[in-house]
Motif scaffolding. Structure first.
Motif, short mmCIF file in Angstrom:
data_model
loop_
_atom_site.label_atom_id
_atom_site.label_comp_id
_atom_site.label_asym_id
_atom_site.label_seq_id
_atom_site.Cartn_x
_atom_site.Cartn_y
_atom_site.Cartn_z
N LEU A 107 47.66 34.07 49.56
CA LEU A 107 48.75 35.03 49.66
C LEU A 107 49.64 34.97 48.42
CD1 LEU A 107 49.64 34.55 53.43
CD2 LEU A 107 48.25 36.36 52.39
N ASP A 108 49.91 33.77 47.94
CA ASP A 108 50.73 33.61 46.74
C ASP A 108 50.08 34.29 45.54
OD1 ASP A 108 53.01 31.82 45.38
OD2 ASP A 108 51.21 31.62 44.15
N ASP A 109 48.76 34.35 45.53
CA ASP A 109 48.03 34.91 44.39
C ASP A 109 48.00 36.45 44.41
OD1 ASP A 109 46.95 34.12 42.04
OD2 ASP A 109 44.94 33.73 42.81
N HIS A 110 48.50 37.07 45.46
CA HIS A 110 48.53 38.53 45.50
C HIS A 110 49.31 39.10 44.32
CE1 HIS A 110 47.04 40.39 49.41
NE2 HIS A 110 46.61 39.15 49.43
N ALA A 111 50.40 38.41 43.93
CA ALA A 111 51.23 38.92 42.84
C ALA A 111 50.43 39.05 41.55
CB ALA A 111 52.43 38.01 42.65
N GLY A 112 49.82 37.96 41.11
CA GLY A 112 49.07 37.99 39.85
C GLY A 112 47.78 38.77 39.93
N ALA A 113 47.05 38.61 41.03
CA ALA A 113 45.75 39.27 41.15
C ALA A 113 45.90 40.79 41.23
CB ALA A 113 45.01 38.75 42.38
N SER A 114 46.91 41.28 41.95
CA SER A 114 47.10 42.73 42.05
C SER A 114 47.57 43.32 40.74
CB SER A 114 48.10 43.05 43.17
OG SER A 114 49.38 42.52 42.88
N LEU A 115 48.28 42.52 39.95
CA LEU A 115 48.75 42.98 38.64
C LEU A 115 47.58 43.19 37.69
CD1 LEU A 115 51.22 43.47 36.76
CD2 LEU A 115 51.11 41.04 36.21
N VAL A 116 46.64 42.25 37.68
CA VAL A 116 45.52 42.29 36.74
C VAL A 116 44.43 43.27 37.21
CG1 VAL A 116 43.65 40.90 35.74
CG2 VAL A 116 45.94 39.95 35.95
N ALA A 117 44.35 43.51 38.50
CA ALA A 117 43.23 44.27 39.05
C ALA A 117 43.06 45.65 38.42
CB ALA A 117 43.39 44.41 40.57
N THR A 118 44.17 46.28 38.01
CA THR A 118 44.05 47.62 37.43
C THR A 118 43.26 47.63 36.13
OG1 THR A 118 46.24 47.29 36.43
CG2 THR A 118 46.16 48.50 38.51
N TRP A 119 43.10 46.46 35.49
CA TRP A 119 42.31 46.39 34.26
C TRP A 119 40.86 46.80 34.52
CZ3 TRP A 119 38.10 43.21 32.80
CH2 TRP A 119 37.76 43.27 31.44
N ALA A 120 40.40 46.70 35.75
CA ALA A 120 39.03 47.08 36.08
C ALA A 120 38.74 48.53 35.70
CB ALA A 120 38.75 46.86 37.57
N TRP A 121 39.78 49.39 35.71
CA TRP A 121 39.57 50.78 35.33
C TRP A 121 39.14 50.91 33.88
CZ3 TRP A 121 39.02 54.32 38.86
CH2 TRP A 121 39.66 54.18 40.09
N SER A 122 39.48 49.94 33.04
CA SER A 122 39.13 50.02 31.62
C SER A 122 37.62 49.94 31.42
CB SER A 122 39.81 48.90 30.84
OG SER A 122 39.24 47.63 31.15
N ARG A 123 36.90 49.38 32.40
CA ARG A 123 35.47 49.23 32.26
C ARG A 123 34.73 50.55 32.41
NH1 ARG A 123 35.34 46.29 29.19
NH2 ARG A 123 33.09 46.04 29.50
N GLY A 124 35.43 51.58 32.86
CA GLY A 124 34.79 52.88 33.02
C GLY A 124 34.96 53.79 31.82
N GLY A 125 35.65 53.30 30.78
CA GLY A 125 35.86 54.10 29.59
C GLY A 125 37.09 54.99 29.71
N GLY A 126 37.46 55.67 28.62
CA GLY A 126 38.61 56.56 28.63
C GLY A 126 39.92 55.80 28.47
N ASP A 127 41.02 56.53 28.52
CA ASP A 127 42.35 55.94 28.37
C ASP A 127 42.81 55.46 29.74
OD1 ASP A 127 44.97 55.26 27.93
OD2 ASP A 127 45.36 56.93 26.56
#
Length: 304
Positions: free
Chosen positions: A83-103
């Motif tokens: 539960l404590d890791d929700h803060a950091g993990a949810s912050l970084v998770a959006t980086w996954a969109w970069s793997r699909g290309g585009g801005d």
């Protein structure tokens, strides 16, 4: 976002190479783009967990976890770590969109408020975003291009039981993985691995954006930090590794205080958001050592 977490505490004795599972927990949450928990289920403390619905990931969530689950917080359980890791993990998770290309930063901005930084500005929040960093645009926003590296599967072929079961991922998906090994050899010995990675829609490879290894020793009685070394393996910007040498500022601090000490002694450009996440988790080491000592006593009693 759907965030699913799993944690396992395991003991490996001197006489057996097969780990003995001594504790397991899981969490499953639906999280809005603003990083608010919409729905949540957990392995234990289900009623208490409902108090987290509507709470946004970050310092307020961590305070809410302590209020809702004081015993889990005090005992630094595996469920608390998830539960404590929700803060950091949810912050970084959006980086996954970069793997699909585009801005991808533009893509995220179009779908809601920026979930990080100081009102969309990042300058000065960490080593990677220090003033003048190559990671920043002239107006203080992060650049879209970030370094990353293809990484192999976490389980090693020579140690198939070294990790609990890890679910396969595909499409736009992110994973935060942690390993904390502790043993006693005079002092308490600590070996930590931390990795943020994502799948790619363009390749079968898994790609990491953050990866650290931290090794340390602490006194066996008061758990005061005696020695520490942080090794960055994968980081997004050239300036990011600069924080690793500053971890020695924590020497002398009791591990139990690390959830606050890591932030207090490595603020702003002295630290790295993700390295600080690694260091904060070292507050769990005293509880792990307590379990280790109990298992060692039980093993000795069984043998005798």
């Amino acid at each position: 976002m759907r965030m699913q977490g799993a944690v396992r505490d395991a003991y490996t004795s001197m006489t057996s190479a097969t780990p003995q599972t001594i504790a397991e927990d899981w969490s499953d949450a639906l999280v809005s783009f603003q990083r608010e928990i919409v729905a949540i289920d957990v392995s234990r403390e289900k009623t208490a967990a409902r108090h987290l619905v509507g709470v946004r990931a970050g310092s307020r969530m961590r305070a809410a976890i302590e209020r809702a689950m004081p015993a889990e917080h005090a005992e630094t359980t595996g469920l608390h770590l998830l539960l404590d890791d929700h803060a950091g993990a949810s912050l970084v998770a959006t980086w996954a969109w970069s793997r699909g290309g585009g801005d991808w930063i533009k893509h995220i901005a179009e779908h809601g408020p920026t979930p990080a930084g100081r009102h969309g500005r990042f300058q000065g929040i960490c080593s990677g975003f220090r003033p003048g960093s190559s990671a920043l645009t002239p107006d203080g926003a992060p650049v879209s291009l970030q370094s990353s590296a293809i990484v192999p599967p976490l389980p090693h072929q020579d140690d198939p039981d070294g990790w609990h079961e890890i679910r396969a991922q595909s499409g736009v998906a992110s994973r935060r993985a942690r390993r904390t090994d502790v043993w006693i050899d005079g002092d308490v010995q600590i070996d930590i691995h931390f990795q943020d990675s994502a799948t790619s829609t363009n390749s079968p490879d898994r790609v990491a954006v953050h990866e650290y290894r931290v090794r340390a020793t602490a006194s066996a009685d008061g758990f005061e930090l005696r020695w520490i070394e942080a090794t960055p393996h994968v980081l997004p910007f050239a300036e990011c590794p600069g924080a690793a040498s500053n971890v020695t500022r924590l020497i002398g601090a009791p591990l139990a205080t690390f959830r606050t000490a890591a932030i207090e002694r490595l603020p702003g450009v002295l630290g790295c958001t993700h390295l600080n996440d690694v260091l904060r988790s070292m507050a769990d080491v005293p509880a792990l050592v307590s379990q280790l000592r109990r298992c060692m006593r039980e093993t000795e009693e069984t043998v005798s």
